[in-house]
Scaffold this motif. Structure first.
Motif, PDB file in Angstrom:
ATOM      1  N   LEU B 110       0.831  -1.049   0.029  1.00  0.00           N
ATOM      2  CA  LEU B 110       0.064  -0.022   0.260  1.00  0.00           C
ATOM      3  C   LEU B 110       0.777   1.268   0.058  1.00  0.00           C
ATOM      4  O   LEU B 110       0.557   2.203  -0.634  1.00  0.00           O
ATOM      5  N   LYS B 111       1.992   1.229   0.628  1.00  0.00           N
ATOM      6  CA  LYS B 111       2.901   2.405   0.941  1.00  0.00           C
ATOM      7  C   LYS B 111       3.373   2.635  -0.221  1.00  0.00           C
ATOM      8  O   LYS B 111       3.539   3.810  -0.789  1.00  0.00           O
ATOM      9  N   SER B 112       3.904   1.458  -0.858  1.00  0.00           N
ATOM     10  CA  SER B 112       4.494   1.619  -2.400  1.00  0.00           C
ATOM     11  C   SER B 112       3.702   2.192  -3.411  1.00  0.00           C
ATOM     12  O   SER B 112       4.143   3.054  -4.167  1.00  0.00           O
ATOM     13  N   ALA B 113       2.405   1.668  -3.429  1.00  0.00           N
ATOM     14  CA  ALA B 113       1.527   2.332  -4.408  1.00  0.00           C
ATOM     15  C   ALA B 113       1.137   3.726  -4.194  1.00  0.00           C
ATOM     16  O   ALA B 113       0.996   4.572  -5.107  1.00  0.00           O
ATOM     17  N   GLN B 114       1.198   4.182  -2.857  1.00  0.00           N
ATOM     18  CA  GLN B 114       1.029   5.658  -2.569  1.00  0.00           C
ATOM     19  C   GLN B 114       2.142   6.425  -2.952  1.00  0.00           C
ATOM     20  O   GLN B 114       2.103   7.477  -3.728  1.00  0.00           O
ATOM     21  N   ALA B 115       3.408   5.932  -2.908  1.00  0.00           N
ATOM     22  CA  ALA B 115       4.598   6.561  -3.152  1.00  0.00           C
ATOM     23  C   ALA B 115       4.645   6.823  -4.820  1.00  0.00           C
ATOM     24  O   ALA B 115       5.201   7.822  -5.116  1.00  0.00           O
ATOM     25  N   THR B 116       4.138   5.485  -5.398  1.00  0.00           N
ATOM     26  CA  THR B 116       4.381   5.793  -6.876  1.00  0.00           C
ATOM     27  C   THR B 116       3.377   6.727  -7.454  1.00  0.00           C
ATOM     28  O   THR B 116       3.709   7.492  -8.137  1.00  0.00           O
ATOM     29  N   LYS B 117       1.991   6.773  -6.858  1.00  0.00           N
ATOM     30  CA  LYS B 117       0.897   7.926  -7.252  1.00  0.00           C
ATOM     31  C   LYS B 117       1.492   9.227  -7.042  1.00  0.00           C
ATOM     32  O   LYS B 117       1.540  10.086  -7.679  1.00  0.00           O
ATOM     33  N   LYS B 118       2.366   9.355  -5.776  1.00  0.00           N
ATOM     34  CA  LYS B 118       2.870  10.729  -5.590  1.00  0.00           C
ATOM     35  C   LYS B 118       3.723  11.136  -6.413  1.00  0.00           C
ATOM     36  O   LYS B 118       4.027  12.255  -6.817  1.00  0.00           O
ATOM     37  N   ALA B 119       4.826  10.149  -6.768  1.00  0.00           N
ATOM     38  CA  ALA B 119       5.910  10.649  -7.880  1.00  0.00           C
ATOM     39  C   ALA B 119       5.265  10.933  -9.187  1.00  0.00           C
ATOM     40  O   ALA B 119       5.684  11.756 -10.071  1.00  0.00           O
ATOM     41  N   PHE B 120       4.142   9.982  -9.608  1.00  0.00           N
ATOM     42  CA  PHE B 120       3.676  10.261 -10.936  1.00  0.00           C
ATOM     43  C   PHE B 120       2.981  11.665 -10.917  1.00  0.00           C
ATOM     44  O   PHE B 120       2.949  12.391 -11.846  1.00  0.00           O
ATOM     45  N   THR B 121       2.237  11.853  -9.890  1.00  0.00           N
ATOM     46  CA  THR B 121       1.530  13.034  -9.757  1.00  0.00           C
ATOM     47  C   THR B 121       2.232  14.310  -9.822  1.00  0.00           C
ATOM     48  O   THR B 121       2.216  15.239 -10.628  1.00  0.00           O
ATOM     49  N   LYS B 122       3.602  14.325  -9.207  1.00  0.00           N
ATOM     50  CA  LYS B 122       4.718  15.355  -9.093  1.00  0.00           C
ATOM     51  C   LYS B 122       5.142  15.336 -10.609  1.00  0.00           C
ATOM     52  O   LYS B 122       5.267  16.437 -11.283  1.00  0.00           O
ATOM     53  N   LEU B 123       5.360  14.119 -11.346  1.00  0.00           N
ATOM     54  CA  LEU B 123       6.056  14.492 -12.590  1.00  0.00           C
ATOM     55  C   LEU B 123       4.838  14.789 -13.758  1.00  0.00           C
ATOM     56  O   LEU B 123       5.355  15.467 -14.698  1.00  0.00           O
ATOM     57  N   TRP B 124       3.731  14.505 -13.529  1.00  0.00           N
ATOM     58  CA  TRP B 124       2.540  14.903 -14.255  1.00  0.00           C
ATOM     59  C   TRP B 124       2.450  16.529 -14.255  1.00  0.00           C
ATOM     60  O   TRP B 124       2.168  17.048 -15.348  1.00  0.00           O
ATOM     61  N   SER B 125       2.499  17.011 -13.180  1.00  0.00           N
ATOM     62  CA  SER B 125       2.095  18.267 -12.898  1.00  0.00           C
ATOM     63  C   SER B 125       2.839  19.218 -13.428  1.00  0.00           C
ATOM     64  O   SER B 125       4.109  19.145 -13.444  1.00  0.00           O
ATOM     65  N   GLY B 126       2.322  20.162 -14.151  1.00  0.00           N
ATOM     66  CA  GLY B 126       3.205  21.249 -14.829  1.00  0.00           C
ATOM     67  C   GLY B 126       3.560  21.067 -16.161  1.00  0.00           C
ATOM     68  O   GLY B 126       4.430  21.565 -16.802  1.00  0.00           O
ATOM     69  N   ILE B 127       3.085  19.646 -16.638  1.00  0.00           N
ATOM     70  CA  ILE B 127       3.671  19.673 -18.064  1.00  0.00           C
ATOM     71  C   ILE B 127       2.217  20.103 -18.943  1.00  0.00           C
ATOM     72  O   ILE B 127       1.207  19.478 -18.892  1.00  0.00           O
ATOM     73  N   ALA B 128       2.733  20.997 -19.864  1.00  0.00           N
ATOM     74  CA  ALA B 128       1.641  21.645 -20.654  1.00  0.00           C
ATOM     75  C   ALA B 128       0.953  20.637 -21.890  1.00  0.00           C
ATOM     76  O   ALA B 128       0.036  20.801 -22.041  1.00  0.00           O
ATOM     77  N   GLN B 129       1.858  19.876 -22.430  1.00  0.00           N
ATOM     78  CA  GLN B 129       1.467  18.922 -23.160  1.00  0.00           C
ATOM     79  C   GLN B 129       0.590  17.785 -22.832  1.00  0.00           C
ATOM     80  O   GLN B 129      -0.358  17.413 -23.624  1.00  0.00           O
ATOM     81  N   LEU B 130       0.468  17.651 -21.555  1.00  0.00           N
ATOM     82  CA  LEU B 130      -0.461  16.687 -20.950  1.00  0.00           C
ATOM     83  C   LEU B 130      -1.383  17.380 -20.187  1.00  0.00           C
ATOM     84  O   LEU B 130      -2.342  16.643 -19.409  1.00  0.00           O
ATOM     85  N   ALA B 131      -1.700  18.750 -20.482  1.00  0.00           N
ATOM     86  CA  ALA B 131      -2.855  19.241 -19.542  1.00  0.00           C
ATOM     87  C   ALA B 131      -4.184  18.763 -20.041  1.00  0.00           C
ATOM     88  O   ALA B 131      -4.352  18.730 -21.276  1.00  0.00           O
ATOM     89  N   GLY B 132      -5.258  18.680 -19.414  1.00  0.00           N
ATOM     90  CA  GLY B 132      -6.545  18.309 -19.668  1.00  0.00           C
ATOM     91  C   GLY B 132      -6.565  17.064 -20.159  1.00  0.00           C
ATOM     92  O   GLY B 132      -6.019  16.214 -19.700  1.00  0.00           O
ATOM     93  N   GLU B 133      -7.935  16.633 -20.585  1.00  0.00           N
ATOM     94  CA  GLU B 133      -8.289  15.343 -20.700  1.00  0.00           C
ATOM     95  C   GLU B 133      -7.570  14.791 -21.958  1.00  0.00           C
ATOM     96  O   GLU B 133      -7.390  15.342 -23.061  1.00  0.00           O
TER      97      GLU B 133
END
Lengths: 197, 135
Positions: B110-133
């Motif tokens: 569970l901790k590993s899944a949460q850590a992965t989600k956190k890392a992915f969210t950080k990586l995703w945020s602020g990328i203009a090309q991936l903004a929106g649906e």
């Protein structure tokens, strides 16, 4: 709805039961049967079985990769060894009785001396070296060497004009293969015990 | 014949098989891409996570039809990493007398899944090309 697998599909399950590793074997077979009885095709079942066995096979291959590398190095070492300096290769073209047998036995001994350190180093480095394993490897290797020797000598008797170098290399190959199989087997045995404990 | 011979020689007559999943402990203890999918499917399924529901869950959520063999290979790796645990249920006649193996995520999983989600969210945020649906 598929309820009764045919003989061919029973064979697929037999393969799975025999080859797939124990921890998940029963569960996987049960899952396949459950989905198959929901109406999946024979082709689907075979695909599942082949992929499952392929996955296991590729993992096993990765597991013994170091042994394969050592085998390649061992073969290179024995092929590069100047056999002509220590063996009467030309005389071996025309084998005659005890002299020829003595020569071949010296080839065996020399090969084991050349190749064994490599395999011993591998066993020690992979933490598979215990006295019990050594005994098992010794017995197995002896049996494999005897088999390889018998094959090579039988072949040599039927091709008396063959070249000595070729004979030596053929025998060396058989011996190295015997050592490789023994080493890989010992490692597997060691890991199996670790797994069970 | 050869396998039988080895069995006799080593005294492993009933326990030895030609192949067995026997690997060193994995060098990394975080899940790979497919392992993460399987781990999340197990978490989503709760107490009913065995091979068949896991494959259905993966099909429903990702649209990928994974073979049961590859799912079990991933489950095996996840178990070795200590991210999931398993237990065998009683055998059932519907499955030819074969038991189900139920999986559940461990606290480490569970901790590993949460850590992965956190890392992915950080990586995703602020990328203009991936903004929106996604299109």
């Amino acid at each position: 709805v598929n309820k009764n697998p045919s003989y061919l599909l029973k064979f697929a399950f037999f393969l799975l039961q025999r080859i797939y590793p124990r921890p998940n074997r029963e569960a996987l077979a049960g899952d396949l049967l459950e989905k198959f009885s929901e109406g999946r095709s024979n082709r689907w079942l075979w695909r599942q079985v082949i992929v499952a066995l392929g996955t296991v096979g590729s993992r096993q291959l990765r597991l013994i990769l170091p042994e394969i590398c050592v085998f390649a190095v061992a073969i290179t070492v024995v092929c590069a060894f100047p056999w002509g300096l220590v063996l009467p290769l030309e005389a071996m073209d025309k084998p005659n009785g005890t002299e020829w047998i003595a020569t071949m036995l010296s080839v065996d001994a020399l090969t084991v001396l050349l190749v064994s350190p490599l395999f011993a180093a591998l066993l020690i480095s992979r933490n598979a070296f215990t006295w019990a394993h050594s005994l098992q490897i010794g017995v197995l290797t002896l049996l494999l060497l005897s088999g390889a020797d018998a094959l090579v000598r039988e072949w040599a008797l039927h091709h008396q004009s063959s070249h000595g170098t070729f004979l030596v290399l053929l025998q060396v190959f058989c011996i190295s293969a015997g050592l490789l199989i023994s080493t890989a087997f010992a490692r597997r045995l060691s890991l199996q015990r670790e797994w069970e404990h | 014949l050869v396998v039988g011979y080895f069995e006799i020689l080593t005294g492993a007559t009933s326990e030895y098989y030609l192949f067995a999943i026997l690997e060193d402990m994995p060098k990394r203890d975080y899940p790979g891409e497919f392992e993460l999918m399987v781990l999340l499917a197990i978490i989503r399924l709760g107490g009913n996570a065995y091979g068949v529901p896991i494959s259905k869950e993966l099909m429903l959520t990702t649209g990928r039809e994974a073979t049961l063999g590859s799912i079990y290979a991933a489950l095996d790796r996840l178990e070795q990493k200590g991210l999931v645990s398993s237990k065998l249920a009683d055998p059932t006649p519907a499955r030819g007398g074969r038991a189900k193996r139920y999986f559940r995520a461990t606290p480490k999983g569970l901790k590993s899944a949460q850590a992965t989600k956190k890392a992915f969210t950080k990586l995703w945020s602020g990328i203009a090309q991936l903004a929106g649906e996604p299109v």
